[in-house]
Design a protein around this motif. Structure first.
Motif, PDB file in Angstrom:
ATOM      1  N   LYS A  15       0.801  -1.270   0.043  1.00  0.00           N
ATOM      2  CA  LYS A  15      -0.124   0.177  -0.038  1.00  0.00           C
ATOM      3  C   LYS A  15       1.108   1.226   0.010  1.00  0.00           C
ATOM      4  N   SER A  16       1.911   1.384   0.652  1.00  0.00           N
ATOM      5  CA  SER A  16       2.786   2.661   0.865  1.00  0.00           C
ATOM      6  C   SER A  16       3.504   2.862  -0.463  1.00  0.00           C
ATOM      7  N   ARG A  18       1.987   1.838  -3.430  1.00  0.00           N
ATOM      8  CA  ARG A  18       0.705   2.197  -4.315  1.00  0.00           C
ATOM      9  C   ARG A  18       0.579   3.786  -4.193  1.00  0.00           C
ATOM     10  N   ASP A  19       0.453   4.018  -2.878  1.00  0.00           N
ATOM     11  CA  ASP A  19       0.216   5.502  -2.503  1.00  0.00           C
ATOM     12  C   ASP A  19       1.153   6.603  -3.071  1.00  0.00           C
ATOM     13  N   LYS A  24      -3.884   2.976  -8.484  1.00  0.00           N
ATOM     14  CA  LYS A  24      -5.190   2.552  -8.106  1.00  0.00           C
ATOM     15  C   LYS A  24      -5.471   1.643  -8.697  1.00  0.00           C
TER      16      LYS A  24
END
Length: 77
Positions: A15-16, A18-19, A24
């Motif tokens: 997630k880190s 992707r962020d 997305k």
């Protein structure tokens, strides 16, 4: 960060990451090979690194026609 490859060759991007990259669901990503041989993950629509040859490209300037460029090349005023 470590992730596991599934039997289908899939991985979950943390997630880190992707962020950080703005990835997305449905986003496309590219895998690029760096000069040192490592693989870099980048969003598909992001700007690719400029090659050393592309950095050397340019133009004579706005509004100059071929005759003006030739005159500059010859040292004519």
């Amino acid at each position: 960060m470590t992730t596991t490859v599934t039997s289908k060759g899939q991985v979950t991007i943390p997630k880190s990451v992707r962020d950080l990259l703005g990835i997305k669901p449905g986003s496309k990503v590219d895998f690029l090979r760096a000069k040192d041989g490592s693989i870099v993950l980048v969003p598909h629509d992001s700007k690719r690194p400029v090659s050393r040859f592309a950095q050397l490209r340019g133009h004579a300037g706005a509004g100059l026609d071929t005759d003006a460029i030739m005159a500059l090349t010859r040292g004519e005023s």
